[in-house]
Motif scaffolding. Structure first.
Motif, mmCIF file in Angstrom:
data_model
loop_
_atom_site.group_PDB
_atom_site.id
_atom_site.type_symbol
_atom_site.label_atom_id
_atom_site.label_comp_id
_atom_site.label_asym_id
_atom_site.label_seq_id
_atom_site.Cartn_x
_atom_site.Cartn_y
_atom_site.Cartn_z
ATOM 1 N N PRO A 181 -4.445 -8.820 -16.022
ATOM 2 C CA PRO A 181 -4.382 -7.819 -17.092
ATOM 3 C C PRO A 181 -2.993 -7.183 -17.136
ATOM 4 C CG PRO A 181 -5.529 -6.923 -15.189
ATOM 5 C CD PRO A 181 -5.303 -8.387 -14.908
ATOM 6 N N ASP A 182 -2.596 -6.718 -18.308
ATOM 7 C CA ASP A 182 -1.282 -6.086 -18.434
ATOM 8 C C ASP A 182 -1.215 -4.750 -17.702
ATOM 9 O OD1 ASP A 182 0.350 -7.827 -20.332
ATOM 10 O OD2 ASP A 182 -1.539 -7.625 -21.416
ATOM 11 N N ALA A 221 -1.660 1.812 -12.397
ATOM 12 C CA ALA A 221 -1.700 3.247 -12.130
ATOM 13 C C ALA A 221 -2.814 3.498 -11.130
ATOM 14 C CB ALA A 221 -1.941 4.033 -13.414
ATOM 15 N N LEU A 222 -2.743 4.632 -10.475
ATOM 16 C CA LEU A 222 -3.761 5.013 -9.503
ATOM 17 C C LEU A 222 -4.041 6.496 -9.658
ATOM 18 C CD1 LEU A 222 -5.539 4.313 -7.056
ATOM 19 C CD2 LEU A 222 -3.560 4.771 -5.593
ATOM 20 N N SER A 223 -5.298 6.815 -9.935
ATOM 21 C CA SER A 223 -5.700 8.207 -10.118
ATOM 22 C C SER A 223 -6.177 8.785 -8.791
ATOM 23 C CB SER A 223 -6.819 8.279 -11.162
ATOM 24 O OG SER A 223 -7.338 9.589 -11.237
ATOM 25 N N CYS A 232 3.258 2.419 -11.809
ATOM 26 C CA CYS A 232 4.339 1.473 -11.557
ATOM 27 C C CYS A 232 4.327 0.427 -12.662
ATOM 28 C CB CYS A 232 4.177 0.811 -10.189
ATOM 29 S SG CYS A 232 5.528 -0.305 -9.744
ATOM 30 N N THR A 233 5.472 0.176 -13.258
ATOM 31 C CA THR A 233 5.543 -0.694 -14.430
ATOM 32 C C THR A 233 5.517 -2.171 -14.095
ATOM 33 O OG1 THR A 233 7.952 -0.512 -14.376
ATOM 34 C CG2 THR A 233 6.774 1.013 -15.812
ATOM 35 N N PRO A 238 10.150 1.025 -9.171
ATOM 36 C CA PRO A 238 9.775 2.237 -8.427
ATOM 37 C C PRO A 238 8.398 2.750 -8.819
ATOM 38 C CG PRO A 238 11.429 2.736 -10.101
ATOM 39 C CD PRO A 238 11.326 1.239 -10.042
ATOM 40 N N VAL A 239 7.736 3.413 -7.878
ATOM 41 C CA VAL A 239 6.445 4.056 -8.139
ATOM 42 C C VAL A 239 6.712 5.494 -8.569
ATOM 43 C CG1 VAL A 239 4.238 4.765 -7.153
ATOM 44 C CG2 VAL A 239 5.260 2.574 -6.477
#
Length: 317
Positions: A181-182, A221-223, A232-233, A238-239
């Motif tokens: 997934p993107d 991403a992380l919630s 992070c792209t 970088p994060v």
């Protein structure tokens, strides 16, 4: 175009009580019902952000009819796929101290014919939109449905050139990551269960992001709930970290969905990574104060955009 895919939608029922005491009889102060499920919350926030999202899901019975009519009232274009199974109801109980108790029905699997029709309709919508469509896959799968459903749908969407966003858990998450997934956005508990390691620091959170990318996601991403949000792209990038604002939430139900809507919107617009994370965090914060999950006031998003200061996490030694 934004298309929110919901194999396991719901009606959200919110009950307020003076207090919740196990084993006792309670008299509710208020009872409200809303169109629910994670994909619905995402679509609602996208609508607030000025988009005209579409929604596709399996709907059955009186609850399914209520869900579809509620989506239309919210100006979300539904593409209901009929099933003989009653659409589930999720219960949210809020007491006067602000404690929130959630009871989520699992959902029952549709028949093989109904599921095939759902996948066929998804494929048609993917092909019609092609490169212009952002597909958001979010939520659990009904009991009895193969956990590779999201993986199959992601591959179909990618074959049509669509951008894909994912928010699910368990085996469905693991299999879907392999479909590349993107974007993916689990929460702390979901990522911990998938990766098998505790996430209790900035360093462990950054490692978890790196692992999600290694498992197939192109960005992640992380919630972390009240501890903030990471993004992070791509691998080796970088994060970024956005600390959570200090709020007194009405309820945190739907905050992750609001963040996902912010990420989807920002990525589709080509915003910078910092602006993308800031919008997602502002949407999540605004949802904390919403009258119901996903019913986010645009003014609150704008206010929190000015208060959130995303930053790059320092790299390790």
């Amino acid at each position: 175009m934004f298309l929110c895919v919901s194999p396991n939608p719901a009606i959200d029922k919110r009950i307020t009580l003076p207090s919740l005491v196990p084993g006792e009889i309670h008299r509710a102060l208020t009872v409200q019902s809303f169109p629910g499920g994670k994909s619905t919350h995402v679509a609602m926030v996208l609508r607030t952000l000025g988009e005209k999202p579409h929604w596709i899901g399996l709907c059955g019975g009186a609850a399914g009819e209520q869900l579809v009519s509620g989506l239309r009232a919210l100006k979300i274009e539904p593409h209901p796929c009929a099933t003989n199974v009653e659409t589930r109801t999720n219960l949210e109980i809020i007491d006067d101290t602000g404690n929130v108790t959630e009871i989520r029905e699992p959902g029952t699997a549709p028949s093989a014919v109904e599921l095939a029709a759902f996948e066929h309709t998804c494929r048609k919508l993917f092909e019609q939109g092609r490169e212009s469509v952002n597909i958001i896959f979010s939520g659990s799968l009904p009991d009895g449905v193969s956990p590779d459903l999201y993986a199959r749908l992601i591959r179909l969407a990618r074959a049509s050139g669509c951008r894909t966003f994912l928010d699910t858990s368990g085996e469905a998450l693991r299999l879907a990551l392999a479909a590349a997934p993107d974007f993916v956005k689990p929460n702390r508990d979901e990522a911990t269960a998938l990766l098998g390691s505790p996430i209790n620091s900035a360093e462990s959170a950054a490692r978890a992001i790196s692992q999600l990318l290694s498992l197939g996601a192109r960005s992640a991403a992380l919630s972390l709930g009240a501890d903030g949000l990471l993004f992070c792209t791509a691998k080796n990038d970088p994060v970024l970290f956005a600390p959570a604002l200090k709020l007194q939430p009405r309820s945190t139900v739907g905050c992750g969905d609001a963040a996902l809507a912010g990420f989807t919107m920002a990525i589709s617009l080509g915003l910078t990574a910092l602006k993308t994370l800031t919008l997602a965090a502002a949407c999540a914060a605004a949802n904390c104060l919403a009258n119901s999950p996903g019913a986010v006031p645009r003014g609150d998003i704008q206010k929190f955009l000015r208060q959130i200061h995303a930053q790059t996490l320092p790299s390790g030694p």
